[in-house]
Scaffold this motif. Structure first.
Motif, PDB file in Angstrom:
ATOM      1  N   GLU A   8       0.828  -1.199   0.000  1.00 15.82           N
ATOM      2  CA  GLU A   8       0.000   0.000   0.000  1.00 15.82           C
ATOM      3  C   GLU A   8       0.866   1.255   0.000  1.00 15.82           C
ATOM      4  O   GLU A   8       0.516   2.264  -0.619  1.00 15.82           O
ATOM      5  N   PHE A  11       1.792   2.414  -3.477  1.00 13.33           N
ATOM      6  CA  PHE A  11       0.750   3.193  -4.150  1.00 13.33           C
ATOM      7  C   PHE A  11       0.664   4.606  -3.578  1.00 13.33           C
ATOM      8  O   PHE A  11       0.520   5.581  -4.318  1.00 13.33           O
ATOM      9  N   GLN A 118      -4.623   0.478  -8.935  1.00  7.41           N
ATOM     10  CA  GLN A 118      -5.577   0.836  -7.885  1.00  7.41           C
ATOM     11  C   GLN A 118      -6.216   2.176  -8.236  1.00  7.41           C
ATOM     12  O   GLN A 118      -5.523   3.112  -8.657  1.00  7.41           O
ATOM     13  N   VAL A 129      -3.507   4.809  -9.971  1.00  6.14           N
ATOM     14  CA  VAL A 129      -2.095   4.466  -9.819  1.00  6.14           C
ATOM     15  C   VAL A 129      -1.858   3.082 -10.418  1.00  6.14           C
ATOM     16  O   VAL A 129      -2.596   2.131 -10.127  1.00  6.14           O
ATOM     17  N   SER A 155       6.263   3.435 -12.137  1.00  6.82           N
ATOM     18  CA  SER A 155       5.115   3.908 -11.366  1.00  6.82           C
ATOM     19  C   SER A 155       4.420   4.987 -12.173  1.00  6.82           C
ATOM     20  O   SER A 155       5.074   5.820 -12.800  1.00  6.82           O
TER      21      SER A 155
END
Length: 217
Positions: A8, A11, A118, A129, A155
């Motif tokens: 998490e 992200f 997500q 993301v 990313s």
């Protein structure tokens, strides 16, 4: 199923770059191209550079951008550098095999990677993301004449610009291996990624919303 590919925090770290770009020294502004600012940081282990890209697209909504980015079949139609791109099933989560065309006489490169998307709600803001990184799996062996890229990470964070476009942050690093001419490395860093993002904008305009999309993981 394999364990979560990304944490998490991975992200969270990506979308925060939209608000607070982490580009303090030793990150350096490398160039501005096609409305994007590109920063780089030398990777001590490989001697190559990591890159961060900040900018926006004026005519592509963020959710559409994310959908187009995730759609492998559609990318084969609009990305001229794709030689092969497919999802490969495995006993765990599927991986993606991607072969990239390089100019003659250089060998093509290929990647085996996992990715995850997500769609976040951050205090009422909708932020998309997508994270990706290379993996090694037995059922995607290296091929003769193609150089396998084993160090790849990306990313991507996208949100609305408040109008008909989107704000974009991208981080990327890969080690393409082999002996590449400096002109090609410089072109990829200065023009290749901005060109890809603007091509994405064009691809968004031609995207058929009824297209069957790949799973978003």
């Amino acid at each position: 199923m394999m364990a979560l590919k990304f944490s998490e925090e991975d992200f969270q770290e990506a979308w925060r770059e939209l608000d607070h770009p982490a580009i303090q020294e030793p990150w350096q502004l490398f160039t501005e191209s096609m409305g994007f600012q590109i920063y780089r940081l030398q990777d001590q282990e490989s001697g190559l550079y990591q890159y961060k890209v900040y900018g926006g697209l004026s005519d592509c909504l963020p959710e559409l951008f994310a959908d187009v980015y995730m759609d492998l079949e559609y990318r084969k139609k609009w990305d001229q550098y794709v030689n092969a791109l497919r999802e490969v099933e495995s006993e765990e989560d599927p991986v993606i095999y991607w072969e990239v065309k390089y100019p003659f006489p250089l060998a093509n490169r290929d990647y085996v990677y996992v990715r995850e998307r997500q769609d976040l709600d951050v205090d009422g803001r909708k932020i998309f993301v997508i994270l990706a990184k290379s993996v090694s799996v037995n059922h995607c062996p290296e091929k003769s004449g193609i150089i396998r890229v084993t160090a790849y990470k990306q990313s991507l964070a996208i949100e609305s610009d408040g109008s008909s476009g989107c704000k974009v942050f991208m981080y990327y690093f890969d080690n393409p291996g082999g002996m590449l001419p400096s002109w090609l490395i410089n072109w990829t860093a200065k023009s290749g990624v901005p060109s890809f993002l603007t091509d994405m904008e064009k691809a968004c305009k031609g995207y058929n919303q009824s297209t069957v999309k790949t799973p978003s993981n």
